[in-house]
Scaffold this motif. Structure first.
Motif, PDB file in Angstrom:
ATOM      1  N   GLY A  64       7.685  -9.815  -3.487  1.00 50.30           N
ATOM      2  CA  GLY A  64       6.876  -9.820  -2.263  1.00 50.30           C
ATOM      3  C   GLY A  64       5.866  -8.687  -2.187  1.00 50.30           C
ATOM      4  O   GLY A  64       4.866  -8.782  -1.481  1.00 50.30           O
ATOM      5  N   ALA A  65       6.119  -7.574  -2.895  1.00 49.97           N
ATOM      6  CA  ALA A  65       5.193  -6.439  -2.827  1.00 49.97           C
ATOM      7  C   ALA A  65       4.363  -6.383  -4.096  1.00 49.97           C
ATOM      8  O   ALA A  65       4.917  -6.452  -5.193  1.00 49.97           O
ATOM      9  CB  ALA A  65       5.980  -5.139  -2.655  1.00 49.97           C
ATOM     10  N   TYR A  66       3.057  -6.212  -3.939  1.00 46.86           N
ATOM     11  CA  TYR A  66       2.153  -6.113  -5.092  1.00 46.86           C
ATOM     12  C   TYR A  66       2.292  -7.321  -6.018  1.00 46.86           C
ATOM     13  O   TYR A  66       2.184  -7.202  -7.228  1.00 46.86           O
ATOM     14  CB  TYR A  66       2.366  -4.791  -5.846  1.00 46.86           C
ATOM     15  CG  TYR A  66       2.281  -3.604  -4.917  1.00 46.86           C
ATOM     16  CD1 TYR A  66       1.035  -3.173  -4.465  1.00 46.86           C
ATOM     17  CD2 TYR A  66       3.424  -2.977  -4.441  1.00 46.86           C
ATOM     18  CE1 TYR A  66       0.942  -2.124  -3.566  1.00 46.86           C
ATOM     19  CE2 TYR A  66       3.339  -1.925  -3.547  1.00 46.86           C
ATOM     20  CZ  TYR A  66       2.099  -1.506  -3.110  1.00 46.86           C
ATOM     21  OH  TYR A  66       2.010  -0.481  -2.213  1.00 46.86           O
ATOM     22  N   GLY A  67       2.603  -8.453  -5.438  1.00 46.88           N
ATOM     23  CA  GLY A  67       2.698  -9.694  -6.193  1.00 46.88           C
ATOM     24  C   GLY A  67       1.395 -10.455  -6.006  1.00 46.88           C
ATOM     25  O   GLY A  67       0.425 -10.237  -6.735  1.00 46.88           O
TER      26      GLY A  67
ATOM     27  N   PRO B 186       5.375   2.964   4.847  1.00 47.95           N
ATOM     28  CA  PRO B 186       6.028   2.140   3.839  1.00 47.95           C
ATOM     29  C   PRO B 186       5.246   0.858   3.563  1.00 47.95           C
ATOM     30  O   PRO B 186       4.598   0.325   4.462  1.00 47.95           O
ATOM     31  CB  PRO B 186       7.376   1.821   4.460  1.00 47.95           C
ATOM     32  CG  PRO B 186       7.116   1.866   5.927  1.00 47.95           C
ATOM     33  CD  PRO B 186       6.055   2.915   6.148  1.00 47.95           C
ATOM     34  N   GLY B 187       5.294   0.394   2.328  1.00 47.20           N
ATOM     35  CA  GLY B 187       4.686  -0.889   1.986  1.00 47.20           C
ATOM     36  C   GLY B 187       5.744  -1.741   1.306  1.00 47.20           C
ATOM     37  O   GLY B 187       6.391  -2.597   1.907  1.00 47.20           O
TER      38      GLY B 187
ATOM     39  N   GLY C 146       6.670   5.149  -0.354  1.00 47.98           N
ATOM     40  CA  GLY C 146       7.347   5.400  -1.636  1.00 47.98           C
ATOM     41  C   GLY C 146       8.814   5.060  -1.624  1.00 47.98           C
ATOM     42  O   GLY C 146       9.518   5.314  -2.603  1.00 47.98           O
ATOM     43  N   LEU C 147       9.305   4.478  -0.523  1.00 41.79           N
ATOM     44  CA  LEU C 147      10.730   4.125  -0.481  1.00 41.79           C
ATOM     45  C   LEU C 147      11.039   3.071  -1.552  1.00 41.79           C
ATOM     46  O   LEU C 147      10.314   2.101  -1.684  1.00 41.79           O
ATOM     47  CB  LEU C 147      11.095   3.570   0.907  1.00 41.79           C
ATOM     48  CG  LEU C 147      11.364   4.594   1.996  1.00 41.79           C
ATOM     49  CD1 LEU C 147      10.162   5.475   2.223  1.00 41.79           C
ATOM     50  CD2 LEU C 147      11.732   3.892   3.291  1.00 41.79           C
ATOM     51  N   PRO C 148      12.120   3.276  -2.316  1.00 40.96           N
ATOM     52  CA  PRO C 148      12.368   2.396  -3.464  1.00 40.96           C
ATOM     53  C   PRO C 148      13.071   1.097  -3.079  1.00 40.96           C
ATOM     54  O   PRO C 148      13.644   0.974  -1.996  1.00 40.96           O
ATOM     55  CB  PRO C 148      13.291   3.235  -4.337  1.00 40.96           C
ATOM     56  CG  PRO C 148      14.064   4.048  -3.361  1.00 40.96           C
ATOM     57  CD  PRO C 148      13.136   4.331  -2.207  1.00 40.96           C
ATOM     58  N   VAL C 149      13.023   0.168  -4.004  1.00 38.36           N
ATOM     59  CA  VAL C 149      13.651  -1.143  -3.837  1.00 38.36           C
ATOM     60  C   VAL C 149      14.591  -1.345  -5.038  1.00 38.36           C
ATOM     61  O   VAL C 149      14.211  -1.019  -6.158  1.00 38.36           O
ATOM     62  CB  VAL C 149      12.548  -2.224  -3.819  1.00 38.36           C
ATOM     63  CG1 VAL C 149      13.117  -3.604  -4.026  1.00 38.36           C
ATOM     64  CG2 VAL C 149      11.767  -2.141  -2.524  1.00 38.36           C
TER      65      VAL C 149
ATOM     66  N   ALA D 151       1.683  -0.342   4.906  1.00 37.61           N
ATOM     67  CA  ALA D 151       0.566  -0.287   3.951  1.00 37.61           C
ATOM     68  C   ALA D 151       0.270  -1.704   3.504  1.00 37.61           C
ATOM     69  O   ALA D 151       0.969  -2.266   2.652  1.00 37.61           O
ATOM     70  CB  ALA D 151       0.957   0.587   2.763  1.00 37.61           C
ATOM     71  N   ILE D 152      -0.784  -2.293   4.057  1.00 39.24           N
ATOM     72  CA  ILE D 152      -0.975  -3.734   3.876  1.00 39.24           C
ATOM     73  C   ILE D 152      -1.371  -4.105   2.460  1.00 39.24           C
ATOM     74  O   ILE D 152      -1.372  -5.260   2.077  1.00 39.24           O
ATOM     75  CB  ILE D 152      -1.976  -4.346   4.891  1.00 39.24           C
ATOM     76  CG1 ILE D 152      -3.426  -4.058   4.486  1.00 39.24           C
ATOM     77  CG2 ILE D 152      -1.712  -3.873   6.308  1.00 39.24           C
ATOM     78  CD1 ILE D 152      -4.388  -5.042   5.144  1.00 39.24           C
ATOM     79  N   LYS D 153      -1.744  -3.095   1.640  1.00 39.07           N
ATOM     80  CA  LYS D 153      -2.112  -3.443   0.263  1.00 39.07           C
ATOM     81  C   LYS D 153      -0.943  -4.104  -0.467  1.00 39.07           C
ATOM     82  O   LYS D 153      -1.141  -4.867  -1.397  1.00 39.07           O
ATOM     83  CB  LYS D 153      -2.597  -2.219  -0.498  1.00 39.07           C
ATOM     84  CG  LYS D 153      -1.586  -1.100  -0.651  1.00 39.07           C
ATOM     85  CD  LYS D 153      -2.216   0.051  -1.453  1.00 39.07           C
ATOM     86  CE  LYS D 153      -1.241   1.182  -1.689  1.00 39.07           C
ATOM     87  NZ  LYS D 153      -0.973   1.949  -0.444  1.00 39.07           N
ATOM     88  N   ALA D 154       0.287  -3.844  -0.030  1.00 40.98           N
ATOM     89  CA  ALA D 154       1.443  -4.441  -0.705  1.00 40.98           C
ATOM     90  C   ALA D 154       1.456  -5.957  -0.536  1.00 40.98           C
ATOM     91  O   ALA D 154       1.843  -6.701  -1.452  1.00 40.98           O
ATOM     92  CB  ALA D 154       2.743  -3.848  -0.159  1.00 40.98           C
TER      93      ALA D 154
END
Ligand code: ADP
Ligand code: ASP
Ligand code: MG
Length: 853
Positions: free
Chosen positions: A831-834, A734-735, A697-700, A524-527
């Motif tokens: 790195g995600a949604y930053g 996944p994103g 939706g996999l968590p970090v 999901a490239i929006k991340a």
């Protein structure tokens, strides 16, 4: 004064510990030692059943006798010599003339047998080990105290004891020999000379009475957990040990449901100024919880507890509006039945109260009698079983603003009553018992996330139960620690800037690529749409998922030769021309409503598409990332599938994929398996579906004590479900999981300001650089990269330069004391949604970006 609970006296090795600890205390302080014990675990439960007339009494009594005989043998004791008389006494209660009617005095005598048996066995064993131990009958020392308005049940089976004694009593006690004595918890002497009981869990209170009466050095409660925790550790593994509490908070936690300490045990110690400790018999070296009058007061939620079996009585006035004396009338009736009321909620015409099963006998007979009586003055409704969930801590009223996540969690349940205690120490919610299942871990996490539970305060909060039981998990050191030199150099070129580590990105991509059950992977490239990252991800065999025309254009610019079949277009409320443009590019389009087909038939006629469904529920790390359920704008509700299918057939549209994505940062590996099962069931009805897309939706693990996502458990769940529906190809999107950990923000400290006791470290990065903390209360670790060799021992809020109060990257973070302006600071896992969400608010420029090979 040492008290050992049921599990602490049920094994031989534990008795060795008891002997060792008692001897140690006696030697250390040249003091007398009194040991109070419970019945072997489960014994009081069995006796309670017999007392209540449940089951076959003689079979139950024989089983209990046998259990103690077996245990005597395990202790190398002769059962007949040690237990003969006691077991005879136990059996005699079944041929007692009172057996048929089971009056309370007979029940008390029966219940007392558990503690009498265990203490007899223990004293014999300790003696056999060469320890100089005596035995005494607690009923010779503790007298039940008659209390006003008590009913017959409480006067016999839930008594308080006299907590002040004259010197004669003390002298008499002191004259006993030897110096170490063993006695029973739970039992006392009734004024009529027969036995009385202190209530379930009351052995703690026996110990407290003895401790207070004898001005003990300390009352130690030895049990099966190493202290009082922020929640029941068996229900909430992330619960933290509370290392130090004052009496009031401990009282509140005990009263509201933490079974680890009997609620009546604190007052005697508090009045006598005797400190208490809660310790673990299996892990005697851990420091446990200390409770005393000198603990520093730290504001914030300390614990969350739960009581089950709560009864709510709702009383509706049938007389006049705000009729004078209505409350007096109803409460008079509770008094008459000897019932003590716990929580109260009221309106002009209704008053609702709760009855706590720990303090009252609340069986159907009692409730029927009470209801009949109350019916004379009001309309009564009894709601049961309920659960009372309580947040305990100092200054609850000033914490309300931090509890939004907690309110949100309750928002999905029916709350019958909310009560805030007048001592400002607790806030209680009463809900149906069934709704309370699984709620505590969620609430506990929300309390920590929101900062309402100040777990960073090491003076009060110790390690989590999980850490104590499993030891500290060794997590791989983050990449940026190894590459510190390069990062410091990059910071010279200007801050704020994002830096991405490709090896970390590849490692995450490969972990997912190795999951065999998954046939198709779309990032999901929006991340994070950085071109270098996109190419690296495609190189690892991933396709790409886009949500806008801009993202589609970007993908084909960066990767002109990408196969359109490897690209998904899954927009939300996009305009017509974006769908038309996507079909023109040949990518797979996902639709999530009927209206699009109805309004724009020409765009869709004759096409194949995927359908995004709303499975009626959502999940995720924050309310704003839940993407399923009525409150969410995403997805066609599953019950409308047939209507959609008809509309599609009319346009010759073929539904070749079903998709659901219910939220982000979901922790339960079973979630995706369940989504797959739901989708497969629906796909079977359609007959045209080839692919099931279970979303991302996999968590970090953003927080240091968070568990990394268990990819193996997830994979094996998917393998199982895939085997059940082999005809569908399984796709994921996944994103965050791929890119979050590979990215950091480098920033410079701008100013360090101390304002009225709050220290703030300002950065040149703020909510315009990384929006997640402001948007989702997200947690990102912050480090001072310039001073990684200095200890992070000073608390500070980390804030940005934007003119908004919400411009806070992190609150109450530990940073080196020497942090000054100019230091290079690092915000981790960004790195995600930053960068993807970065903006130029306040006309501050966008951050720079670098990629490290
Ligand atoms: P004992 O038999 O030693 O008296 P209890 O079973 O009465 O032991 O009390 C210990 C239990 O209390 C623990 O095993 C735990 O499951 C439960 N408990 C509930 N709430 C808490 C809490 N907040 N902290 C610690 N333990 C708790
Ligand atoms: N044995 C009693 C009970 O189980 C008292 C106690 O263990 O505290 O309730
Ligand atoms: Mg107990």
């Amino acid at each position: 004064m040492l008290k050992f609970g049921g599990t602490s006296v049920s094994e031989r090795a534990r008795w060795d510990t008891i002997g060792r600890l008692a001897q140690q205390r006696a030697d250390e302080h040249a003091a007398r030692v009194l040991v109070v014990v419970s019945a072997l675990s489960g014994v009081t439960n069995a006796l309670t059943a017999v007392a209540a007339g449940e089951g076959d009494a003689s079979a139950a009594i024989e089983a209990l006798a046998q259990r103690h005989v077996d245990f005597a043998r395990e202790l190398d004791l002769d059962p007949d010599t040690v237990l003969g008389e006691r077991i005879a006494r136990l059996r005699a209660l079944l041929v007692d003339p009172r057996f048929e009617a089971r009056p309370y005095d007979w029940q008390a005598e029966l219940l007392a047998q558990g503690e009498l048996l265990s203490s007899t066995l223990g004293a014999a064993y300790l003696g056999a080990q060469g320890l100089d131990f005596g035995w005494c009958d607690a009923r010779d020392w503790l007298d039940a105290l008659a209390m006003p308005n008590q009913n017959a049940w409480a006067t016999r089976l839930s008594v308080n004891c006299i907590d002040a004694r004259d010197d004669a009593w003390r002298r008499r006690f002191a004259s006993q020999s030897p110096r170490m004595l063993l006695t029973q918890g739970f039992i006392a002497r009734h004024a009529d000379g027969r036995t009385a009981i202190l209530g379930r869990g009351g052995s703690d209170t026996s110990a407290a009475y003895f401790g207070a009466l004898l001005s003990a050095r300390r009352v130690e409660i030895w049990t099966d957990v190493p202290g009082m925790f922020t929640a029941n550790p068996r229900e909430v593994p992330d619960a933290r040990l509370l290392t130090r509490l004052d009496y009031s908070e401990a009282q509140e936690i005990a009263t509201t449901g933490a079974r680890v300490l009997h609620p009546r045990s604190i007052k005697p110690c508090r009045d006598a100024g005797v400190p208490m400790a809660i310790l673990d018999t299996q892990r005697p070296d851990l420091p446990g919880t200390s409770i005393d009058g000198e603990a520093a007061t730290v504001p914030g939620v300390k614990a969350i507890s739960r009581r089950d079996g709560v009864v709510l009585v709702s009383m509706e006035s049938i007389g006049m509006w705000q009729q004078v004396g209505f409350l007096a009338d109803v409460f008079e009736r509770f008094r008459r039945h000897g019932l003590s009321v716990d929580l109260i909620g009221s309106s002009e015409t209704n008053v609702t109260v709760s009855l706590d099963p720990g303090e009252n006998l609340v069986n159907t007979d009692v409730l029927a009698e009470l209801s009949a009586d109350l019916a004379q003055v009001c309309k009564v409704k009894v709601i049961t079983p309920c659960a009372a969930i309580t947040l305990v801590g100092r200054g609850m009223r000033s914490l309300l603003h931090k509890l939004s996540e907690v309110w949100a969690t309750f928002g999905q349940e029916r709350v019958h009553l909310i009560s805030q205690s007048s001592n400002d120490l607790n806030l209680t919610f009463v809900i149906d018992e069934a709704d309370a299942e699984g709620l505590l871990p969620e609430l506990h996490a929300a309390l920590i996330d929101s900062g309402a539970m100040p777990v960073q305060d090491a003076g009060v909060f110790g390690p989590s139960w999980r850490q104590i039981v499993h030891g500290h998990r060794v997590r791989e050191a983050p990449w940026w620690m190894r590459r510190r030199g390069e990062l410091l150099e990059l910071a010279q070129a200007g801050t704020p800037r994002y830096v991405y580590d490709l090896p970390t990105l590849r490692a995450r991509a490969r972990a997912l690529a190795a999951v065999e059950a998954v046939d198709r992977r779309f990032y999901a490239i929006k991340a994070n749409a950085h071109p270098v990252l996109l190419r690296a991800i495609v190189d690892e065999g991933f396709g790409l998922e886009c949500v806008s025309r801009g993202e589609l254009d970007h993908v084909f610019d960066v990767l002109p030769r990408i196969d359109p079949a490897q690209v998904l277009f899954t927009p939300s409320f996009a305009p017509r021309n974006e769908y038309a443009g996507a079909f023109a590019r040949g990518v797979t389009v996902t639709v999530d409503n009927i209206e699009a087909l109805q309004r724009w038939p020409d765009v869709f006629r004759g096409r194949s598409l995927w359908l995004r469904l709303d499975l009626g529920r959502g999940d995720g790390h924050h309310a704003k990332v839940v993407t399923g359920g009525v409150a969410s704008k995403f997805g066609l509700p599953a019950p409308e599938l047939e209507r959609f299918a008809q509309c599609a057939r009319a346009l010759d549209v073929r539904i070749t994929g079903l998709h659901a994505h219910l939220g982000s940062g979901i922790l339960a590996p079973s979630h995706w398996r369940e989504v797959h099962a739901d989708l497969a069931g629906l796909a079977d009805d359609l007959g045209t579906v080839e692919t099931l897309d279970i979303g991302g939706g996999l968590p970090v693990p953003y927080k240091p004590d968070a568990e990394p996502f268990d990819v193996d458990a997830w994979a094996s769940g998917l393998a199982g479900i895939k085997a059940a529906w082999p005809r569908y190809r399984l796709a994921i999107e996944p994103g965050r999981f791929l890119v979050a950990e590979c990215g950091v923000v480098l920033a410079r400290a701008t100013q360090v300001v101390e304002k009225q006791g709050v220290r703030r470290v300002g950065l040149d990065a703020g909510m315009h650089t990384l929006m997640r903390p402001a948007l989702y209360d997200a947690w990102h670790a912050v480090h001072n990269l310039s001073r990684s060799d200095e200890t992070a021992d000073t608390r500070a809020d980390v804030v940005g330069p934007i003119c908004e109060s919400g411009d806070v990257i992190g609150t109450a973070r530990m940073l080196p004391a020497g942090t000054v302006d100019g230091d290079v600071m690092l915000v981790a896992d960004a790195g995600a949604y930053g960068f993807a969400m970065a903006n130029t608010y306040n006309l501050r420029p966008l951050p720079q970006q670098d990629v490290l090979e």
